[in-house]
Enzyme design. Structure first.
Site, PDB file in Angstrom:
ATOM      1  N   GLU A   2       0.827  -1.218   0.000  1.00  0.00           N
ATOM      2  CA  GLU A   2       0.000   0.000   0.000  1.00  0.00           C
ATOM      3  C   GLU A   2       0.859   1.265   0.000  1.00  0.00           C
ATOM      4  OE1 GLU A   2      -3.138  -0.045   2.895  1.00  0.00           O
ATOM      5  OE2 GLU A   2      -4.067  -1.828   2.027  1.00  0.00           O
TER       6      GLU A   2
ATOM      7  N   GLU B  66      -5.224  -8.472  -0.292  1.00  0.00           N
ATOM      8  CA  GLU B  66      -6.019  -8.070   0.874  1.00  0.00           C
ATOM      9  C   GLU B  66      -7.466  -7.927   0.414  1.00  0.00           C
ATOM     10  OE1 GLU B  66      -4.799  -4.936   3.513  1.00  0.00           O
ATOM     11  OE2 GLU B  66      -2.658  -5.368   3.216  1.00  0.00           O
TER      12      GLU B  66
END
Length: 518
Positions: free
Chosen positions: A177, A320
């Site tokens: 991320e 995720e």
């Protein structure tokens, strides 16, 4: 009510792509009680363990054929410095977990403990490296420490710490991320870092690493475009007037290696996190819509990837995914502990069906998270452990692992609510290596059952059928420590076979797994 039953056409002759077992992967981050008081209890704990890792959790995860485990994050990965987590535990430095509650992290669960866990689980480790606050050298040395079988500073350090032979490491993520908690980078900045860092993630001693880039958040198609263009795109040749043929550019020889591109998407309402257990049909429907949205995301990101990689050599890695609600009352707000209801079972089933159906591009996925965090498969309190409805879906769906996808054409009515609509049936099918056909279905309508007719196009007659169903009396039913088996799969017998037609009534708010033998 509907006018016609749902029709599912399965063409048994058109199976082409294999559903990778790694689609059924998992994720364990240093967050809340996932690692500590979850997986890790320490060697001196009265809870039965092997070298500090809970035995009952290992047994439960082996039952679902866990294929891989992502670690140490998540956001934690870009604050994690791996050398703090090796050597005698009493000598390991403490740190502050700035991402998840500013609690003290003692680093007792580090590289050796994680790799031991993967060996106990008989699964592949997927390690996420630190790009946000780490260095190229730090990442290079970690890979050397893990995988080099010879004399070197890092290999010798590993041996000093008790591991003579290197580990096998198949998957390595270059940051997490990085558009957010991993550094707030623009994609152009991240691509430059990816190209640099991945250069030093080397293959030692016959170990071959599949490198995974930080991919987009949700519908950020620009991120996917830039990563694919800069790391896999076609490159022009340099003109040279003294040669008949153009000389290839250095790019042709040093092109970045990119095996996979991550995608993160959670079923949540960012503006209004809601309870995991206290909801009615409006929130049931909203979260079904959000789960089905995964289909659009994968389709559109795949189209972008196809522009630069038409042969689908680069995998889309949904590393995720899962549901995200407000934490349970009375728990630490940054520990992300939530209950797990029948709604989450449907969310898991829908997503896994979508991944299966896109297995030409989706090669791995990791639900968030394994224990006590977000859409967990297992919840613990002290020595007690319960299996959630999501766990049971993974157990029911494990038959798809490494099986051949069977294309399905579905004609179904819509589940309508509040002016919106969704197809009532979500499904996928596969044929395993023994020739058995497996069909998994979700009925998204919480009230109405659906008549299903499956038409199988093949030259072999069905000889037997077995099925199990997961459902409950109410939408928000869950397993608790007082009643740990309120939701679990049971046998489903009401199935009719006539020639190559299979028919049954799929109850509302249910997940069904059907096995056909020929």
């Amino acid at each position: 009510m509907k006018d016609l039953a749902s029709i599912l056409d399965l063409d048994l002759s058109k199976g082409k792509y294999v559903i990778s077992k790694h689609i059924y992967g998992h994720f364990a981050e240093h967050l809340g009680r996932c690692i500590y008081n979850g997986l890790w209890v320490g060697e001196d704990s009265p809870i039965p363990n092997t070298r500090g890792i809970r035995n009952d959790i290992v047994e439960a995860l082996k039952e679902i054929n866990i294929p891989n485990l992502r670690w140490p994050g998540g956001c934690f990965a870009d604050n994690y410095h791996w050398k703090d987590g090796i050597g005698p535990r009493e000598d390991r430095p403490y740190m502050i977990n700035t991402d998840w509650g500013h609690v003290v992290e003692n680093n007792h669960f580090g590289t050796h403990e994680f790799m031991d866990l993967c060996e106990q689980l008989e699964c592949e480790p997927y390690i996420c490296g630190n790009v946000g606050s780490g260095t190229v050298k730090e990442m290079q040395e970690w890979v050397e420490y893990l995988t080099f079988d010879g004399e070197s500073p890092m290999a010798n350090l590993r041996k000093k710490n008790g591991r003579e032979k290197p580990w096998s490491l198949n998957f390595f993520g270059i940051g997490n991320e990085n558009w957010g908690c991993g550094g707030l980078m623009k994609v152009e900045t991240y691509v430059e870092k990816y190209r640099q860092y991945q250069t030093y993630v080397s293959n030692y001693s016959g170990n071959e690493i599949k490198k995974i880039a930080c991919g987009p958040s949700e519908a950020d198609y620009h991120w996917t475009e830039v990563v694919m263009r800069e790391c896999t795109g076609q490159t022009p040749q340099l003109e040279n007037s003294t040669h008949d043929k153009p000389i290839k550019s250095a790019w042709e020889y040093y092109r970045p290696q990119l095996w996979g591109l991550g995608l993160h998407y959670y079923v949540r309402n960012r503006l209004n996190y809601t309870s995991a257990t206290k909801f009615n049909e409006d929130l049931w429907f909203e979260y079904m819509q959000r789960a089905v949205y995964m289909e659009e995301l994968i389709t559109n990101h795949s189209k972008v990837m196809d522009k630069y990689d038409p042969d689908k050599n680069v995998a889309l890695i949904v590393d995720e995914w899962g549901s995200w609600y407000e934490p349970e009352p009375g728990t630490h707000p940054r520990f992300l502990y939530q209950q797990n209801t029948l709604r989450d079972a449907l969310i898991a089933g829908i997503n896994l069906n979508i991944f299966n159906n896109h297995c030409d591009r989706v090669k791995m996925a990791n639900i968030a998270q394994l224990i006590n965090v977000l859409q967990a498969l297992i919840l613990t309190e002290g020595s007690e452990m319960i299996l959630t409805p999501t766990y049971h879906v993974f157990e029911m769906y494990k038959v798809h692992q490494d099986s051949t996808l069977i294309p399905i054409n579905i004609e179904t009515r819509d589940y309508q609510f509040g002016g919106g609509s969704l197809p009532i049936v979500n499904a996928s099918a596969s044929r395993d290596q023994q020739g058995k056909v497996h069909l998994t279905l979700c009925n998204l309508d919480p009230h109405n059952s659906e008549e299903i007719t499956c038409r199988l196009d093949g030259d072999k007659a069905i000889s037997s059928v077995n099925a199990r169903i997961l459902t409950a009396e109410t939408m928000n039913m869950c397993n608790t420590f007082e009643q740990p088996e309120q939701i679990k799969p049971i046998t489903f017998d009401d199935i009719k076979i006539q020639d190559n037609l299979v028919s049954f009534v799929l109850p509302g708010k249910s997940v069904l797994a059907v096995e056909l033998e020929f």
